[in-house]
Enzyme design. Structure first.
Site, PDB file in Angstrom:
ATOM      1  N   GLY A 170     -15.247   2.213  20.424  1.00 55.02           N
ATOM      2  CA  GLY A 170     -14.565   3.129  19.505  1.00 55.02           C
ATOM      3  C   GLY A 170     -13.472   2.383  18.778  1.00 55.02           C
TER       4      GLY A 170
ATOM      5  CD  GLN B   8       4.197  -5.156   3.128  1.00 55.25           C
ATOM      6  OE1 GLN B   8       5.089  -4.297   3.112  1.00 55.25           O
ATOM      7  NE2 GLN B   8       2.946  -4.873   3.442  1.00 55.25           N
TER       8      GLN B   8
ATOM      9  CG  MET C 172      -7.327   4.598  20.007  1.00 58.57           C
ATOM     10  SD  MET C 172      -6.265   5.280  18.777  1.00 58.57           S
ATOM     11  CE  MET C 172      -6.063   6.934  19.389  1.00 58.57           C
TER      12      MET C 172
ATOM     13  N   GLY D 125     -17.385   1.874  26.699  1.00 55.72           N
ATOM     14  CA  GLY D 125     -17.591   2.690  25.515  1.00 55.72           C
ATOM     15  C   GLY D 125     -16.944   1.996  24.334  1.00 55.72           C
TER      16      GLY D 125
ATOM     17  CB  CYS E 161      -0.972  -0.010   1.174  1.00 52.61           C
ATOM     18  SG  CYS E 161      -0.164  -0.293   2.741  1.00 52.61           S
ATOM     19  CG  ASN E 162       2.857   2.937   2.927  1.00 57.95           C
ATOM     20  OD1 ASN E 162       1.887   3.651   2.665  1.00 57.95           O
ATOM     21  ND2 ASN E 162       3.191   2.603   4.144  1.00 57.95           N
ATOM     22  NE  ARG E 163       8.302   0.607   0.370  1.00 55.91           N
ATOM     23  CZ  ARG E 163       9.042   1.702   0.401  1.00 55.91           C
ATOM     24  NH1 ARG E 163       9.718   2.074  -0.657  1.00 55.91           N
ATOM     25  NH2 ARG E 163       9.124   2.412   1.497  1.00 55.91           N
TER      26      ARG E 163
ATOM     27  CB  SER F  66       8.863   1.975   6.468  1.00 60.76           C
ATOM     28  OG  SER F  66       9.301   0.780   5.894  1.00 60.76           O
TER      29      SER F  66
ATOM     30  CD  GLN G 212       3.547  -4.298   9.683  1.00 64.06           C
ATOM     31  OE1 GLN G 212       4.490  -3.547   9.876  1.00 64.06           O
ATOM     32  NE2 GLN G 212       2.490  -4.319  10.469  1.00 64.06           N
TER      33      GLN G 212
END
Lengths: 431, 274
Positions: free
Chosen positions: A188, A117, A190, A186, A50-52, A106, A113
């Site tokens: 969420g 990859q 995060m 709660g 996804c980044n490269r 990165s 990761q």
């Protein structure tokens, strides 16, 4: 070695551009095949995350038009993307690949990761036969360096996300998270992420309480946990070792007196509050209760920031290691290059042949031009036959990146050290 | 010879002292790695020294009876206890408190000239040896527990302050592990201490009669035992740990030092004629 690399990454291009170059996993073998069939390309490797997206090619000789390959493969005009693409050759390409493998390139420096990859990309390329000797050597080396940097520098040793910092802190309090209960107050994104991290690190069970009970139910089912009604919160909270709060309550729901009550019921076993809510769900005074530890989102982010700056320092050390390794790799490749050795071997034997013919010419007396040609052919054939096995051995040695001994032995046997000057110099550096 | 072995082992223990000092300023990787091994060599020599003394004097009780020799024996017991904790928890952190004490005790003992001459016939009794050995094991456990309490406070403070810790703080074991070390040490040491005191009172009853209760060392020892008991009780009943437990443990430790030092004021525990 002839190396060329073209790529696009999170720094050079926004995601709208990167996604146009992305190659899904299923299509990777096919893409690799068209890469190695592209004119001038001998070997190839494609990393698409996804980044490269990086296309690495080992060339037959000279140049290959990798931009052309991108144009043909993606059916788009690289000219449009010229500003986003970067291209490296030879040593620079090696350095870039090493930096990528070591996670120096990165988004979060030191993240683990990318190495996985890269290894996957390598496995796919190997499976389709796109990677051969020279890329193979390069990639195996890059994996080894990544490992070396991981052990020799602290680049990946500290947590750099809120969730993993929370896990680290929990481990500092409880040691082992086995058997520890987590309470989500709660719901969420995060807090869910933090809970997932805690579970992955051994936490036993999850309770969920939410203003809307249905939401609690659905969240609890996600984690195989137990949903509790919000009204039960204060009676049940002491069963939890770790409480993650993220409600939208305007005032703190856990105050000091609650904490004191929990601790009495827990017989003072420590408790850890992770308060992700803004405004905060846990009163600041709670941290004063003996055995209660409260970290709000700012505290966690502060830890993250300090770890990130630590990583930056370590990254500088890693860059130095990469530089040295690039140098070393280049030298090694030069040593592995057998062509100069073969040439000097041929030259050496040819010199002997000429010298011997000259020496015996007077003794042979008058020879006809036919005889002259026969002598020439015979000696030449002898030399070729003698040279045949060493040359085959040299060529096969070149394919095996780990073996430089054959080259060494042949050089020594025929005393080629002085003639293959370039090689002997690098030899000295290696041994 | 025993003195020579002891003096060499002091050199080994000095590495432990160095570790403790270094840990306070900045942690040193190789020291952490090798300190346990170096100390165990020291222990080996120390053991040889103790054994030789025992053989030379012909009786174990005599080995532990003079002030200097008992210091040496106590240091050995403390280190042995530390090693047990290390084997279970793989942490050298309690050493920050334990190593300097071990060094000082052994050092003081190694400075001694020749073994002192015992005159009291009491020394021949095997009970005394048992008494001292048991009590010293209790002392060692108490010291470890005290060290753990201190580490607990340090670690708790660092977690509460929310400052990113570096150096020695980042290497401390988890809070609950430290707590476990402290508690288990107490639990293990208490029976030894109790039995040691019983053995002591059996001997005293036989030799001095009921007057032995007025001896300062006996009084302090009983006080120490009581604090020990309170420590365990608060732990069982309300799970006291952290600051409050640390205060108690410190108190117990101070009383223990008092009891140890009381030899100088005790008529009963002064076995050497001067």
């Amino acid at each position: 070695m002839n190396l060329q690399l073209i790529g696009i990454n999170h720094r050079s291009a926004p995601v709208e551009v990167r996604e146009r170059f992305a190659i899904p996993e299923k299509k990777l073998p096919e893409a690799l095949q068209s890469l190695v069939q592209y004119p001038g390309v001998q070997e190839g490797l494609i990393i698409s995350t996804c980044n490269r997206v990086e296309v690495l090619a080992g060339l037959k000789n000279g140049d290959a038009d990798l931009r052309g390959f991108l144009r043909d493969y993606f059916h788009l005009d690289p000219a449009e993307f010229n500003q986003h693409l970067y291209e490296f050759r030879e040593q620079e390409a090696v350095q870039h690949l090493f930096r990528v493998a070591c996670s120096l390139d990165s988004m979060v420096v030191g993240e683990p990761q990318i190495l996985g990859q890269l290894k996957e990309a390598y496995a796919v390329a190997r499976a389709v036969g796109a990677v051969q000797s020279s890329l193979d050597a390069l990639l195996t080396r890059s994996f080894a360096i990544a490992k070396k940097i991981r052990t020799e520098t602290a680049i990946a040793s500290s947590a750099v996300s809120v969730a993993s910092v929370a896990v680290d802190l929990a481990k500092k309090i409880f040691g082992d998270l086995k058997g520890k209960n987590v309470y989500l107050v709660g719901a969420g994104k995060m807090s869910e992420l933090a809970a997932r991290h805690l579970l992955a690190n051994g936490a036993a069970s999850i309770f969920v309480a939410n203003r809307t009970y249905d939401r609690a139910l659905s969240l609890a089912s996600k984690f195989n946990g137990r949903a509790l009604r919000f009204e039960q919160l204060y009676e049940t909270a002491d069963q939890a070792d770790i409480i993650i709060t993220s409600t939208g309550a305007p005032v703190a729901i856990f105050r000091k007196e609650h904490g004191e009550r929990f601790m009495a019921r827990r017989r003072n076993r420590p408790m850890f509050f992770i308060d992700i809510a803004v405004p905060r769900d846990v009163d600041t005074a709670m941290n004063d209760v003996d055995g209660v530890f409260v970290y709000d989102i700012d505290d966690l982010q502060q830890v993250v920031a300090s770890h990130l700056s630590d990583r930056k320092k370590e990254a500088a050390k890693a860059e130095d290691i990469v530089k040295i390794e690039v140098e070393r790799f280049a030298q090694r490749m030069q040593t592995l290059d057998v062509v100069p050795t073969i040439l000097s071997l041929q030259e050496y034997l040819e010199d002997i042949r000429q010298a011997e013919i000259d020496r015996y010419r007077s003794r042979l007396g008058q020879v006809s031009s036919e005889q002259e040609a026969a002598i020439d052919a015979m000696t030449r054939a002898m030399i070729n036959k003698i040279m045949h096995t060493p040359i085959v051995a040299l060529k096969s040695a070149a394919k095996d990146p780990e073996s430089t001994t054959v080259i060494d032995v042949i050089r020594k046997l025929f005393n080629l050290q002085e003639k293959a000057k370039g090689n002997s110099a690098t030899d000295g550096g290696q041994n | 010879m025993p003195l020579l072995w002891l003096r060499i082992s002091v050199l080994f223990y000095a590495v432990g002292l160095l570790y403790a000092l270094a840990a306070v300023s900045r942690p040193c990787n190789w020291l952490t790695k090798y300190v346990v091994r170096i100390l165990s060599y020291g222990m080996l020599l120390h053991f040889v020294s103790l054994a030789e003394t025992a053989v030379a004097t012909g009786h174990f009780s005599l080995t532990v009876m003079s002030i200097h020799e008992s210091e040496s024996f106590l240091a050995f017991m403390i280190l042995a206890f530390f090693m047990i904790v290390y084997l279970k928890y793989r942490t050298t952190s309690p050493g920050i408190f334990v190593f300097p004490l071990v060094f000082l005790l052994t050092f003081a003992s190694a400075l001694a000239q020749q073994p002192l001459v015992f005159t009291s016939g009491l020394m021949r009794s095997g009970w005394i040896g048992v008494h001292v050995a048991l009590i010293f094991t209790g002392y060692a456990a108490l010291l470890l527990s005290f060290a753990a309490s201190m580490l607990y406070i340090v670690q708790e403070k660092s977690l509460k302050s929310k400052q990113v810790s570096s150096g020695v703080l980042s290497r401390l074991p988890a809070l609950q592990v430290i707590d476990d070390i402290g508690y288990k040490s107490l639990l293990l040491g208490f029976p030894f201490m109790t039995l040691g005191l019983i053995a002591g009172s059996v001997v005293a009853q036989a030799n001095f009669g009921p007057t032995y209760f007025r001896d300062p060392k006996v009084v302090l020892s009983l006080l120490m035992w009581a604090v020990y008991m309170i420590l365990l009780y608060t732990r069982w009943s309300s799970g006291w740990r952290g600051r409050r437990a640390a205060y108690l443990a410190t108190f117990a430790f101070l009383v223990a030092i008092g009891a140890w030092a009381a030899n100088y004021f005790s008529t009963m525990h002064r076995f050497v004629t001067q």
